[in-house]
Design a protein around this motif. Structure first.
Motif, PDB file in Angstrom:
ATOM      1  N   GLU A 366      -1.644  -8.705 -12.384  1.00  0.00           N
ATOM      2  CA  GLU A 366      -1.834  -7.894 -13.594  1.00  0.00           C
ATOM      3  C   GLU A 366      -3.237  -7.288 -13.619  1.00  0.00           C
ATOM      4  OE1 GLU A 366       0.439  -7.007 -15.648  1.00  0.00           O
ATOM      5  OE2 GLU A 366       2.030  -8.287 -14.831  1.00  0.00           O
ATOM      6  N   ASN A 367      -4.221  -8.076 -13.177  1.00  0.00           N
ATOM      7  CA  ASN A 367      -5.594  -7.563 -13.096  1.00  0.00           C
ATOM      8  C   ASN A 367      -5.698  -6.420 -12.081  1.00  0.00           C
ATOM      9  OD1 ASN A 367      -5.760 -10.671 -13.713  1.00  0.00           O
ATOM     10  ND2 ASN A 367      -7.608  -9.777 -14.591  1.00  0.00           N
ATOM     11  N   ALA A 368      -4.957  -6.577 -10.991  1.00  0.00           N
ATOM     12  CA  ALA A 368      -4.947  -5.536  -9.959  1.00  0.00           C
ATOM     13  C   ALA A 368      -4.352  -4.242 -10.508  1.00  0.00           C
ATOM     14  CB  ALA A 368      -4.160  -6.008  -8.741  1.00  0.00           C
ATOM     15  N   LEU A 369      -3.253  -4.380 -11.275  1.00  0.00           N
ATOM     16  CA  LEU A 369      -2.616  -3.203 -11.874  1.00  0.00           C
ATOM     17  C   LEU A 369      -3.538  -2.552 -12.903  1.00  0.00           C
ATOM     18  CD1 LEU A 369      -0.042  -1.479 -12.082  1.00  0.00           C
ATOM     19  CD2 LEU A 369       0.745  -3.032 -13.887  1.00  0.00           C
ATOM     20  N   GLU A 370      -4.211  -3.385 -13.699  1.00  0.00           N
ATOM     21  CA  GLU A 370      -5.161  -2.865 -14.686  1.00  0.00           C
ATOM     22  C   GLU A 370      -6.306  -2.127 -13.990  1.00  0.00           C
ATOM     23  OE1 GLU A 370      -8.088  -4.540 -18.268  1.00  0.00           O
ATOM     24  OE2 GLU A 370      -6.869  -5.942 -17.103  1.00  0.00           O
ATOM     25  N   PHE A 371      -6.764  -2.676 -12.859  1.00  0.00           N
ATOM     26  CA  PHE A 371      -7.840  -2.027 -12.092  1.00  0.00           C
ATOM     27  C   PHE A 371      -7.394  -0.642 -11.626  1.00  0.00           C
ATOM     28  CE2 PHE A 371      -9.956  -1.022  -8.092  1.00  0.00           C
ATOM     29  CZ  PHE A 371     -11.296  -1.228  -8.400  1.00  0.00           C
ATOM     30  N   ILE A 372      -6.149  -0.548 -11.166  1.00  0.00           N
ATOM     31  CA  ILE A 372      -5.611   0.731 -10.687  1.00  0.00           C
ATOM     32  C   ILE A 372      -5.590   1.758 -11.822  1.00  0.00           C
ATOM     33  CG2 ILE A 372      -3.493   1.899  -9.920  1.00  0.00           C
ATOM     34  CD1 ILE A 372      -2.908  -0.544  -8.168  1.00  0.00           C
ATOM     35  N   TYR A 373      -5.108   1.325 -12.991  1.00  0.00           N
ATOM     36  CA  TYR A 373      -4.996   2.253 -14.132  1.00  0.00           C
ATOM     37  C   TYR A 373      -6.369   2.697 -14.656  1.00  0.00           C
ATOM     38  CZ  TYR A 373       0.065   1.613 -14.524  1.00  0.00           C
ATOM     39  OH  TYR A 373       1.421   1.622 -14.291  1.00  0.00           O
ATOM     40  N   LYS A 374      -7.398   1.862 -14.438  1.00  0.00           N
ATOM     41  CA  LYS A 374      -8.741   2.196 -14.941  1.00  0.00           C
ATOM     42  C   LYS A 374      -9.591   2.979 -13.933  1.00  0.00           C
ATOM     43  CE  LYS A 374      -9.395  -1.471 -18.376  1.00  0.00           C
ATOM     44  NZ  LYS A 374     -10.192  -2.670 -18.745  1.00  0.00           N
ATOM     45  N   MET A 375      -9.034   3.243 -12.761  1.00  0.00           N
ATOM     46  CA  MET A 375      -9.783   3.977 -11.742  1.00  0.00           C
ATOM     47  C   MET A 375     -10.128   5.382 -12.233  1.00  0.00           C
ATOM     48  SD  MET A 375      -7.684   2.931  -8.280  1.00  0.00           S
ATOM     49  CE  MET A 375      -8.036   4.536  -7.569  1.00  0.00           C
ATOM     50  N   PRO A 376     -11.314   5.880 -11.906  1.00  0.00           N
ATOM     51  CA  PRO A 376     -11.715   7.218 -12.357  1.00  0.00           C
ATOM     52  C   PRO A 376     -11.040   8.352 -11.587  1.00  0.00           C
ATOM     53  CG  PRO A 376     -13.443   6.260 -11.006  1.00  0.00           C
ATOM     54  CD  PRO A 376     -12.396   5.194 -11.182  1.00  0.00           C
ATOM     55  N   ARG A 377     -10.251   7.988 -10.583  1.00  0.00           N
ATOM     56  CA  ARG A 377      -9.518   8.984  -9.803  1.00  0.00           C
ATOM     57  C   ARG A 377      -8.049   8.592  -9.743  1.00  0.00           C
ATOM     58  NH1 ARG A 377      -8.369   6.909  -4.957  1.00  0.00           N
ATOM     59  NH2 ARG A 377      -8.071   8.914  -3.961  1.00  0.00           N
ATOM     60  N   GLU A 378      -7.217   9.559  -9.381  1.00  0.00           N
ATOM     61  CA  GLU A 378      -5.774   9.303  -9.291  1.00  0.00           C
ATOM     62  C   GLU A 378      -5.495   8.324  -8.152  1.00  0.00           C
ATOM     63  OE1 GLU A 378      -1.955   9.762 -10.765  1.00  0.00           O
ATOM     64  OE2 GLU A 378      -3.793  10.676 -11.531  1.00  0.00           O
ATOM     65  N   PRO A 379      -4.834   7.193  -8.428  1.00  0.00           N
ATOM     66  CA  PRO A 379      -4.536   6.238  -7.348  1.00  0.00           C
ATOM     67  C   PRO A 379      -3.579   6.853  -6.321  1.00  0.00           C
ATOM     68  CG  PRO A 379      -3.417   5.602  -9.376  1.00  0.00           C
ATOM     69  CD  PRO A 379      -4.339   6.715  -9.737  1.00  0.00           C
ATOM     70  N   GLY A 380      -3.789   6.516  -5.063  1.00  0.00           N
ATOM     71  CA  GLY A 380      -2.964   7.062  -3.991  1.00  0.00           C
ATOM     72  C   GLY A 380      -2.246   5.972  -3.224  1.00  0.00           C
ATOM     73  N   PRO A 381      -1.745   6.296  -2.032  1.00  0.00           N
ATOM     74  CA  PRO A 381      -0.989   5.334  -1.224  1.00  0.00           C
ATOM     75  C   PRO A 381      -1.771   4.059  -0.910  1.00  0.00           C
ATOM     76  CG  PRO A 381      -0.798   7.551  -0.306  1.00  0.00           C
ATOM     77  CD  PRO A 381      -1.819   7.623  -1.392  1.00  0.00           C
ATOM     78  N   ALA A 382      -3.096   4.186  -0.700  1.00  0.00           N
ATOM     79  CA  ALA A 382      -3.894   3.008  -0.325  1.00  0.00           C
ATOM     80  C   ALA A 382      -3.844   1.942  -1.419  1.00  0.00           C
ATOM     81  CB  ALA A 382      -5.341   3.416  -0.057  1.00  0.00           C
ATOM     82  N   GLU A 383      -4.039   2.376  -2.678  1.00  0.00           N
ATOM     83  CA  GLU A 383      -4.088   1.417  -3.791  1.00  0.00           C
ATOM     84  C   GLU A 383      -2.701   0.835  -4.105  1.00  0.00           C
ATOM     85  OE1 GLU A 383      -7.459   4.304  -4.191  1.00  0.00           O
ATOM     86  OE2 GLU A 383      -5.292   4.535  -3.961  1.00  0.00           O
ATOM     87  N   TRP A 384      -1.686   1.712  -4.187  1.00  0.00           N
ATOM     88  CA  TRP A 384      -0.329   1.220  -4.495  1.00  0.00           C
ATOM     89  C   TRP A 384       0.215   0.390  -3.333  1.00  0.00           C
ATOM     90  CZ3 TRP A 384       0.770   1.017  -9.279  1.00  0.00           C
ATOM     91  CH2 TRP A 384       0.391   2.018 -10.159  1.00  0.00           C
ATOM     92  N   GLY A 385      -0.152   0.743  -2.105  1.00  0.00           N
ATOM     93  CA  GLY A 385       0.277  -0.036  -0.938  1.00  0.00           C
ATOM     94  C   GLY A 385      -0.318  -1.434  -0.940  1.00  0.00           C
ATOM     95  N   ALA A 386      -1.592  -1.537  -1.345  1.00  0.00           N
ATOM     96  CA  ALA A 386      -2.245  -2.853  -1.439  1.00  0.00           C
ATOM     97  C   ALA A 386      -1.547  -3.720  -2.487  1.00  0.00           C
ATOM     98  CB  ALA A 386      -3.716  -2.682  -1.796  1.00  0.00           C
ATOM     99  N   LEU A 387      -1.162  -3.098  -3.608  1.00  0.00           N
ATOM    100  CA  LEU A 387      -0.466  -3.853  -4.658  1.00  0.00           C
ATOM    101  C   LEU A 387       0.906  -4.314  -4.174  1.00  0.00           C
ATOM    102  CD1 LEU A 387      -0.499  -4.875  -7.592  1.00  0.00           C
ATOM    103  CD2 LEU A 387       0.557  -2.701  -8.263  1.00  0.00           C
ATOM    104  N   LEU A 388       1.614  -3.444  -3.455  1.00  0.00           N
ATOM    105  CA  LEU A 388       2.935  -3.818  -2.932  1.00  0.00           C
ATOM    106  C   LEU A 388       2.817  -4.989  -1.961  1.00  0.00           C
ATOM    107  CD1 LEU A 388       5.973  -3.163  -2.839  1.00  0.00           C
ATOM    108  CD2 LEU A 388       5.498  -1.591  -0.957  1.00  0.00           C
ATOM    109  N   GLY A 389       1.780  -4.978  -1.123  1.00  0.00           N
ATOM    110  CA  GLY A 389       1.564  -6.085  -0.195  1.00  0.00           C
ATOM    111  C   GLY A 389       1.324  -7.399  -0.919  1.00  0.00           C
ATOM    112  N   ALA A 390       0.577  -7.346  -2.030  1.00  0.00           N
ATOM    113  CA  ALA A 390       0.313  -8.552  -2.824  1.00  0.00           C
ATOM    114  C   ALA A 390       1.593  -9.049  -3.482  1.00  0.00           C
ATOM    115  CB  ALA A 390      -0.747  -8.252  -3.883  1.00  0.00           C
ATOM    116  N   CYS A 391       2.455  -8.095  -3.875  1.00  0.00           N
ATOM    117  CA  CYS A 391       3.741  -8.480  -4.482  1.00  0.00           C
ATOM    118  C   CYS A 391       4.613  -9.241  -3.496  1.00  0.00           C
ATOM    119  CB  CYS A 391       4.491  -7.238  -4.971  1.00  0.00           C
ATOM    120  SG  CYS A 391       3.711  -6.441  -6.391  1.00  0.00           S
ATOM    121  N   MET A 392       4.495  -8.898  -2.211  1.00  0.00           N
ATOM    122  CA  MET A 392       5.247  -9.606  -1.170  1.00  0.00           C
ATOM    123  C   MET A 392       4.780 -11.059  -1.085  1.00  0.00           C
ATOM    124  SD  MET A 392       7.395  -9.830   1.296  1.00  0.00           S
ATOM    125  CE  MET A 392       7.656 -11.129   2.489  1.00  0.00           C
ATOM    126  N   VAL A 393       3.454 -11.245  -1.109  1.00  0.00           N
ATOM    127  CA  VAL A 393       2.883 -12.595  -0.999  1.00  0.00           C
ATOM    128  C   VAL A 393       3.319 -13.459  -2.187  1.00  0.00           C
ATOM    129  CG1 VAL A 393       0.744 -13.928  -0.944  1.00  0.00           C
ATOM    130  CG2 VAL A 393       0.902 -11.780   0.324  1.00  0.00           C
TER     131      VAL A 393
END
Length: 584
Positions: A366-393
């Protein structure tokens, strides 16, 4: 000379300006420019050409253009300087335009013109332009010039057109050391590491002595391939050629030892470097991160700051990576804050992705998702891909759906994200959804990269794939694997089948994961090495949960240290435990 009052002329100034330009020393260059004006030499053609080159190499192409306009009848040398100046400052259209003007006016061009122009075709991937220049060189007979041939070879390599590059290299009658370097580095940079090593060996047979550029390229190839024996041989060659004081060679040596699994030797080389630059510090910090030594990476980062070397964006990326793979969440957050607020470095997508990974690996999804939403730039594949990898774990289906929806909406066509989502569904026993994701892969003609594992035994490399039956010692390898399974079951081993892809019986799932490539490589390593010696293997993909558990048990029942390099990091297995602490 000036201080003594010795007389000088425009030729003296032209020669000195060439040296100052190479050093990119704008201040001294401007002082010499003033001296030229004072002495009345500033309008001499050779001096103007030297000034054009100086200002271009110092990034002031506007002044260079102004000076070029002062030449009444620009000759080939001054035109070459301006073409190279445009190219150096990425004003590629201007470079090509001046070249065409030269041809239209009937002016002759030489090898210097072509060498200055060739890099224009590289930054934007202009293969057609490169081929056109190549054709012009063939027609004009300049392709046989070593400088032209080397420049073309370099550009083809950077465009990943290695067949063109090799053909040109082979056709060159007089191969310079620069052309050998261009070809070897081209192979290394494009992942054709075996070709790079093979060409280097050919170079050695022909008694062509390498220089530091050759050595750094071949060390890069050794690091990618994980060939420690070859890397050690190159280290001996470094001593023989007396390159031990070259910081670029030693930095490449640190990187090679680290990526070949010998972190101790990497540190010894690092400590031997008296004058370390930022790249050297980055190499060692990255090495610690790769081996899961987060605390050591942080300590080294502090030492770097204390030594007065200013960290770069890459430095912070290395430290954040190390924190992420060691579970140092609080420390990683402080480093990120320091990067932005203390050092004024603007985060790149890689930095943001590393922070998402840091939080996600620690289970703070949840903290990771909040970090993504608070980014000053539009999140891209790198950020969403990192979150997807954590979801696997952490097997979070809801967030996995959110992350995958964002990724697939970007339509980046990455097979890995589809495979991750499919595995998450399989782990949740939602086989219908897992099959649906795999069907999308098939319909889009996206193929998963086949897993393979490399092991080096007595200087020879052996590569295994899943269920491989092609090895000459296949019968003995599978017998050894079965023997290991028997011993491990006795001490509590159970196959991890949660990500098996189909809704089938448990026994059948065990067979699916039983013959992964790393298991075959480890069995072969046990067969061909002496008792109690270390086994090192390299996997091209991330090691799966079952193989990770398998290797822990093997290290326990065989009393061996097993080092595994996967696509993410190193794992050091000993006495049934892994250095990653099951945190990878």
């Amino acid at each position: 000379m000036v201080a003594r009052g010795t007389k000088f002329d425009s030729t003296t100034l032209a020669v000195v300006l060439t040296s100052v330009g190479e050093l990119q020393d704008l201040r001294n260059g401007m002082l010499i420019h003033c001296l030229a004006v004072k002495m009345g030499y500033h309008n001499h053609e050779y001096v103007l050409t030297g000034l054009i080159s100086l200002y271009s190499k110092c990034g002031d192409v506007c002044t260079a253009k102004l000076l070029f306009g002062l030449i009444k009848e620009a000759d080939l040398i001054s035109c070459n300087a301006m073409i190279a100046g445009f190219c150096f400052n990425n004003e590629n259209e201007s470079s090509v335009r001046l070249f065409r003007e030269l041809l239209v006016q009937g002016g002759k061009v030489n090898s210097s013109t072509i060498v200055g122009l060739i890099p224009v075709s590289c930054p934007f991937g202009h293969l057609n332009l490169t081929c056109s220049i190549h054709s012009f060189c063939v027609k004009s007979g300049m392709v046989s010039n070593p400088a032209v041939s080397t420049a073309l070879t370099t550009v083809y390599s950077r465009l990943n057109e290695m067949e063109f590059a090799r053909r040109l290299f082979d056709e060159s009658p007089n191969k310079s050391l620069a052309s050998w370097n261009a070809m070897i580095s081209g192979y290394a940079q494009n992942g054709l590491t075996e070709m790079a090593i093979s060409l280097f060996r050919e170079m050695q047979k022909l008694d062509v002595h390498p220089n530091p550029v050759t050595i750094t390229s071949i060390l890069s190839a050794c690091a990618q391939l994980g060939t420690l024996s070859m890397g050690k041989w190159v280290h001996d060659l470094i001593k023989k050629e007396k390159f031990e004081s070259n910081i670029y060679v030693l930095t490449a040596l640190v990187d090679m030892y680290a990526k070949c699994g010998n972190i101790g030797e990497a540190r010894i080389v690092f400590d031997s470097i008296t004058e370390k630059n930022v790249v050297t510090w980055n190499a060692m910090i990255s090495a610690y991160g790769l081996h899961g030594c987060g605390r050591e990476a942080l300590t080294l980062f502090d030492q770097m700051i204390d030594s007065g070397v200013s960290p770069a964006g890459v430095t912070f990326l290395c430290v954040l990576y190390a924190c992420s793979h060691a579970g140092l969440v609080e420390e990683g957050q402080k480093i990120f804050h320091s990067m932005v607020h203390d050092h004024g470095i603007e985060p790149l997508p890689e930095h943001y992705a590393c922070m998402v990974d840091l939080l996600g690996r620690a289970g703070k999804l949840e903290n990771a998702l909040e970090f993504i939403y608070k980014m000053p730039r539009e999140p891209g594949p790198a950020e969403w891909g990192a979150l997807l990898g954590a979801c696997m774990v952490h097997k979070n289906i809801d967030l996995a759906r959110l992350a995958s929806d964002k990724l697939f909406a970007m339509d980046i066509g990455s097979v890995g994200y589809y495979v991750l989502l499919s595995n998450i569904y399989s782990a949740d026993r939602n086989y219908f959804q897992a099959a649906s994701v795999r069907k999308v892969l098939k319909n889009r003609n996206l193929a998963k990269t086949p897993g393979c594992t490399l092991i080096e035994v007595n200087g020879y490399q052996h590569v295994f794939t899943s269920s491989d039956q092609s090895h000459p010692q296949e019968v003995a390898i599978y017998a050894k694997l079965e023997e290991l399974m028997e011993k491990m079951r006795e001490v509590g081993f159970h196959a991890e089948t949660s990500t098996a892809l189909h809704d089938v019986e448990e026994e059948e799932k065990e067979l699916m994961v039983k013959v992964h490539s790393e298991k075959l490589a480890i069995a072969f390593g046990l067969l061909t090495s002496k008792p109690r010696t270390e086994i090192k293997i390299i996997k091209n993909l991330r090691v799966c949960v079952d193989c990770h558990n398998f290797t822990k048990f093997v290290s326990k029942v065989t009393d061996r240290v097993i080092v595994v390099r996967d696509a993410n990091r190193f794992h050091h297995f000993k006495d049934g435990e892994c250095s990653c602490g099951d945190y990878w």
